[in-house]
Design an enzyme around this catalytic site. Structure first.
Site, PDB file in Angstrom:
ATOM      1  N   GLU A  91     -43.592 -19.574 -30.725  1.00 48.93           N
ATOM      2  CA  GLU A  91     -42.439 -20.412 -30.371  1.00 48.93           C
ATOM      3  C   GLU A  91     -42.712 -21.911 -30.482  1.00 48.93           C
ATOM      4  O   GLU A  91     -42.289 -22.672 -29.611  1.00 48.93           O
ATOM      5  CB  GLU A  91     -42.011 -20.059 -28.942  1.00 48.93           C
ATOM      6  N   GLU A 119     -43.477 -14.947 -21.041  1.00 46.05           N
ATOM      7  CA  GLU A 119     -43.162 -13.784 -21.894  1.00 46.05           C
ATOM      8  C   GLU A 119     -42.167 -12.818 -21.256  1.00 46.05           C
ATOM      9  O   GLU A 119     -41.317 -12.263 -21.947  1.00 46.05           O
ATOM     10  CB  GLU A 119     -44.454 -13.054 -22.277  1.00 46.05           C
ATOM     11  N   TYR A 175     -44.615  -8.558 -20.785  1.00 42.95           N
ATOM     12  CA  TYR A 175     -43.344  -8.610 -21.527  1.00 42.95           C
ATOM     13  C   TYR A 175     -42.349  -7.610 -20.951  1.00 42.95           C
ATOM     14  O   TYR A 175     -41.218  -7.954 -20.608  1.00 42.95           O
ATOM     15  CB  TYR A 175     -43.551  -8.260 -23.008  1.00 42.95           C
ATOM     16  N   HIS A 223     -37.748 -18.722 -26.031  1.00 39.98           N
ATOM     17  CA  HIS A 223     -38.864 -19.516 -25.505  1.00 39.98           C
ATOM     18  C   HIS A 223     -38.537 -21.021 -25.464  1.00 39.98           C
ATOM     19  O   HIS A 223     -39.246 -21.779 -24.798  1.00 39.98           O
ATOM     20  CB  HIS A 223     -40.116 -19.329 -26.371  1.00 39.98           C
ATOM     21  N   HIS A 256     -36.241 -13.734 -29.548  1.00 36.07           N
ATOM     22  CA  HIS A 256     -37.351 -13.921 -28.615  1.00 36.07           C
ATOM     23  C   HIS A 256     -37.935 -15.341 -28.726  1.00 36.07           C
ATOM     24  O   HIS A 256     -38.037 -16.061 -27.725  1.00 36.07           O
ATOM     25  CB  HIS A 256     -38.422 -12.864 -28.886  1.00 36.07           C
ATOM     26  N   GLU A 257     -38.290 -15.721 -29.929  1.00 38.61           N
ATOM     27  CA  GLU A 257     -38.925 -17.045 -30.086  1.00 38.61           C
ATOM     28  C   GLU A 257     -37.943 -18.162 -29.734  1.00 38.61           C
ATOM     29  O   GLU A 257     -38.327 -19.173 -29.143  1.00 38.61           O
ATOM     30  CB  GLU A 257     -39.482 -17.220 -31.503  1.00 38.61           C
ATOM     31  N   ASP A 305     -56.107 -14.773 -22.749  1.00 39.32           N
ATOM     32  CA  ASP A 305     -55.227 -14.036 -23.645  1.00 39.32           C
ATOM     33  C   ASP A 305     -54.376 -13.055 -22.848  1.00 39.32           C
ATOM     34  O   ASP A 305     -53.722 -12.179 -23.412  1.00 39.32           O
ATOM     35  CB  ASP A 305     -56.010 -13.345 -24.757  1.00 39.32           C
TER      36      ASP A 305
HETATM   37  N1  BES Z   1     -45.983 -16.588 -27.506  1.00 40.50           N
HETATM   38  C1  BES Z   1     -46.050 -15.316 -28.124  1.00 40.50           C
HETATM   39  C2  BES Z   1     -47.228 -15.156 -29.030  1.00 40.50           C
HETATM   40  C3  BES Z   1     -48.559 -15.282 -28.349  1.00 40.50           C
HETATM   41  C4  BES Z   1     -48.798 -14.641 -27.138  1.00 40.50           C
HETATM   42  C5  BES Z   1     -49.577 -16.007 -28.918  1.00 40.50           C
HETATM   43  C6  BES Z   1     -50.037 -14.770 -26.521  1.00 40.50           C
HETATM   44  C7  BES Z   1     -50.798 -16.147 -28.307  1.00 40.50           C
HETATM   45  C8  BES Z   1     -51.033 -15.526 -27.098  1.00 40.50           C
HETATM   46  C9  BES Z   1     -44.787 -14.992 -28.901  1.00 40.50           C
HETATM   47  O1  BES Z   1     -43.627 -15.529 -28.360  1.00 40.50           O
HETATM   48  C10 BES Z   1     -44.603 -13.501 -28.865  1.00 40.50           C
HETATM   49  O2  BES Z   1     -44.419 -12.993 -27.806  1.00 40.50           O
HETATM   50  N2  BES Z   1     -44.649 -12.843 -30.007  1.00 40.50           N
HETATM   51  C11 BES Z   1     -44.480 -11.411 -30.110  1.00 40.50           C
HETATM   52  C12 BES Z   1     -43.110 -11.061 -30.600  1.00 40.50           C
HETATM   53  C13 BES Z   1     -42.110 -10.655 -29.586  1.00 40.50           C
HETATM   54  C14 BES Z   1     -40.834 -10.183 -30.241  1.00 40.50           C
HETATM   55  C15 BES Z   1     -42.586  -9.686 -28.557  1.00 40.50           C
HETATM   56  C16 BES Z   1     -45.457 -10.910 -31.160  1.00 40.50           C
HETATM   57  O3  BES Z   1     -46.100 -11.736 -31.797  1.00 40.50           O
HETATM   58  O4  BES Z   1     -45.575  -9.716 -31.343  1.00 40.50           O
HETATM   59 ZN    ZN Z   2     -43.152 -14.550 -26.556  1.00 40.93          ZN
END
Ligand code: BES
Ligand code: ZN
Length: 634
Positions: free
Chosen positions: A304, A351, A413, A332, A328-329, A405
């Site tokens: 995001e 999330e 989520y 954010h 989703h993005e 992480d």
């Molecule tokens: N912010 C996250 C990606 C992220 C999370 C990067 C933790 C580094 C550490 C992003 O918004 C995200 O949640 N992406 C998901 C997609 C979503 C539709 C669930 C993904 O990448 O799968």
């Molecule tokens: Zn996310």
């Protein structure tokens, strides 16, 4: 003092300190008004940063950098505006592998600095000695060729095959490998950048363009500025052979020329999504909303980055069925970028709230059926996470205390979204939405913790209603493992037809009798994920032939099928598996498949070794970091 007024008071002290006549010009009043407070409560302390922001903190970052594809380094200067207590002796930044050449104040006077012992995850503290009135610091540096945040692609690894490509990924604690600053989500910083890249490459960043690129011989200098204070993990860059196409008055997409038509078609509903999000939870405050569809090695579905969401090309399904990723993005832009987890153990605030918001956007645009189906798939993901982790495991709490992480996505989520859906149900949509909208307003451009979230909810919505307080079970939701008894469950009717077919197939019915062709992506996924994990060769043949699963172009469906291929040693699926694993590097897909192969010593492991040797060059450092541990390439 309330926590908020205390935080503001501390910010005010810091401003006073930095306003004294000193070595630089006084900061502009407008910039000062923007400075976001640091939270002072114990739970807001960031264990994954070396910064001590209550003593000295960064308020603004100005980058002047060149991108060197041959050396795989970004280098130049970072000039930091700081606020400090009058008696602060040093400021501590986060640094991972930076080669630091010089540190001066704003006038070019040398400042003493040291880099402390390095931790494999956190990197090292970069401590810079402050003179009594130092309020600007300039660091001259280059990033290391193996910086975690940066992926450098050769021309062969791009769609166009002609030019190299670079992109960054800051979340959670990776930006310290290319930007020397305080890399903590609770220390918001405005920023600007000048980025020099060779022609004909284009540099895009997660900020507003500050004018046309400046011509500089064989290079061009791109300029960006982010006037809002943001968490530093949200500073992002991509460089490549990029073109832009408008999608609406304030939205558009960047990608390589070969991908632009497909990308624009898949993203055609973006403007509608922005309008729906604004109608739900208030104005979009970032100006433009652009996206960039990256090469297939991008390790996430999406990221995001403000004003410029980063997207995997694996969501290009041709029918918008995977564009929940965009909702989703985009969401954010409120939950995450506007109101930001102060520390990583609180990332459910980013999330979980976003996953709920995402579903509300989908409901607005595609109607309640698609939204309810996706909510039901997400609920099933949560249940799998409970099964895997154990329902009483501390890892199933929304507020975690694991690594940067963060926890399992099925928890932060999916359980996070169920929490908000439950609140909506118990409180009533109108009143709940009104509170959530006001929450974004009250805390815009500020850090958030679980404790603050709950305090705000109690102060502005529950308002002492004891019966309501008991019904909501707030503390249990946020701090306890498992699923509180008041959780709203998905409507069992949304997949009624699929579940009937599933039961018939499980009872021995033919795959040819399953009305798969008429199903949407969510229904197909429900079916595939509902199949028994152990199936014999004949049944898998039947499924593959009936639904052409080995050839599935939809990445989520392909992945769901390949999990069965691996679990059942289904030889005819191995070619499809290899093609999938060598053509994209999205962690969510490649990690579990390669891990499952590697665990199957007799059959899967040699396949994993062969495929990983071939695929590794396109995988991102954060993915290879995990997969290398499997020892496949020894
Ligand atoms: N912010 C996250 C990606 C992220 C999370 C990067 C933790 C580094 C550490 C992003 O918004 C995200 O949640 N992406 C998901 C997609 C979503 C539709 C669930 C993904 O990448 O799968
Ligand atoms: Zn996310």
């Amino acid at each position: 003092m309330t926590p908020l007024s205390k935080a503001v008071a501390i910010a005010a002290t810091l401003i006073l300190a930095s306003c004294r006549a000193g070595d630089d010009q006084a900061p502009k009043p407008a910039a000062q008004a923007q400075v976001a407070p640091i939270l002072t409560t114990p739970e807001a302390r960031d264990a994954y940063s070396y910064a001590r922001p209550l003593e000295a903190r960064v308020t603004h970052v100005a980058l002047d950098l060149g991108v060197d594809f041959d050396a795989r380094r970004i280098g130049g200067t970072a000039t930091l505006d700081i606020q400090r207590k009058p008696d602060a002796k040093e400021i501590v930044l986060d640094d991972k592998g930076l080669e630091i050449k010089a540190v001066t104040d704003g006038k070019g006077e040398k400042l003493d600095w040291t880099v402390g012992a390095s931790d494999p995850a956190k990197g090292a503290p970069l401590s810079i000695a402050l003179r009594p009135y130092t309020q600007k610091i300039r660091i001259t540096y280059v990033s290391a060729p193996d910086a975690d945040a940066l992926q450098w692609l050769t021309p062969a690894q791009t769609a166009g095959k002609t030019h190299p490509y670079l992109f960054s990924q800051g979340q959670a604690i990776l930006n310290r490998t290319w930007i020397p600053t305080q890399d903590s989500p609770g220390i918001r910083q405005s920023w600007e950048a000048r980025i020099k890249v060779k022609k004909p490459l284009t540099a895009v960043m997660s900020a507003t363009s500050a004018g046309d690129p400046i011509d500089d011989g064989d290079s061009r200098i791109f300029r960006y500025r982010m006037d809002h204070p943001v968490a530093p993990y949200l500073i992002a860059i991509a460089v490549g052979d990029l073109v832009h196409r408008d999608l609406g008055p304030r939205s558009g997409v960047w990608t390589e020329p070969a991908v632009i038509d497909r990308a624009a078609a898949e993203l055609a509903d973006t403007e509608k999504m922005i309008a729906a999000a604004e109608k739900l939870y208030g104005p979009y405050r970032w100006g433009r909303y652009d996206m960039i569809v990256l090469p297939p090695s991008f390790p996430y579905g999406g990221m995001e980055n403000p004003t410029l969401t980063f997207l995997t090309p694996t969501f290009l399904a041709g029918d918008k069925s995977l564009n929940g990723l965009v909702a989703h993005e985009l969401a954010h832009s409120w939950s995450g970028n506007l109101v930001t987890n102060a520390t990583w153990p609180d990332s459910w605030l980013n999330e979980g709230v976003t996953s709920y918001f995402e579903n509300r956007i989908l409901e607005e645009i595609y109607g309640p059926k698609r939204a309810a189906q996706e909510a039901a798939l997400s609920f099933a993901e949560m249940e799998s996470a409970f099964e895997e982790l154990g329902i009483n495991s501390p890892a199933t709490r929304l507020r975690g205390d694991d690594g940067p992480d963060e926890g399992a996505s099925g928890i932060i989520y999916d359980k996070g979204a169920v929490f908000l859906r439950t609140m909506e149900h118990l409180i009533g949509r109108e009143r709940w939405d009104q509170w959530l909208r006001s929450y974004f307003d009250r805390h815009a451009f500020q850090p958030m913790t679980s404790a603050r979230f709950l305090a705000d909810l109690r102060a502005n919505l529950v308002k002492g209603d004891q019966a309501l307080e008991r019904r909501l079970m707030l503390d249990q939701w946020v701090y306890q493992p498992g699923l509180p008894s008041n959780a709203v469950r998905p409507d069992p009717g949304v997949f009624a037809e699929v579940d009937k077919s599933l039961a018939a197939f499980k009872a021995g019915g033919a795959a040819a009798d399953v009305p798969y062709a008429g199903w949407n992506t969510a229904e197909r996924l429900r079916f595939l994920n509902g199949l028994p994990r152990k199936l014999d060769r004949a049944r898998l043949d039947e499924l593959d032939h009936a639904f052409d699963l080995s050839q599935a172009g939809n990445s989520e469906i392909r992945f769901a099928w390949l999990e069965l291929v691996v679990a059942n040693r289904y030889e005819p699926g191995v070619e499809s598996l290899e093609q999938f694993l060598t053509s994209q590097g999205r962690g969510k897909f490649v990690r579990p498949l390669i891990q499952a192969l590697a665990e199957d010593k007799d059959w899967g492991r040699p396949i994993a070794a062969r495929i990983y040797a071939k695929a590794r060059p396109i995988y991102h450092p954060i993915v290879t970091r995990d997969l290398d541990k499997l020892g496949l390439l020894k």
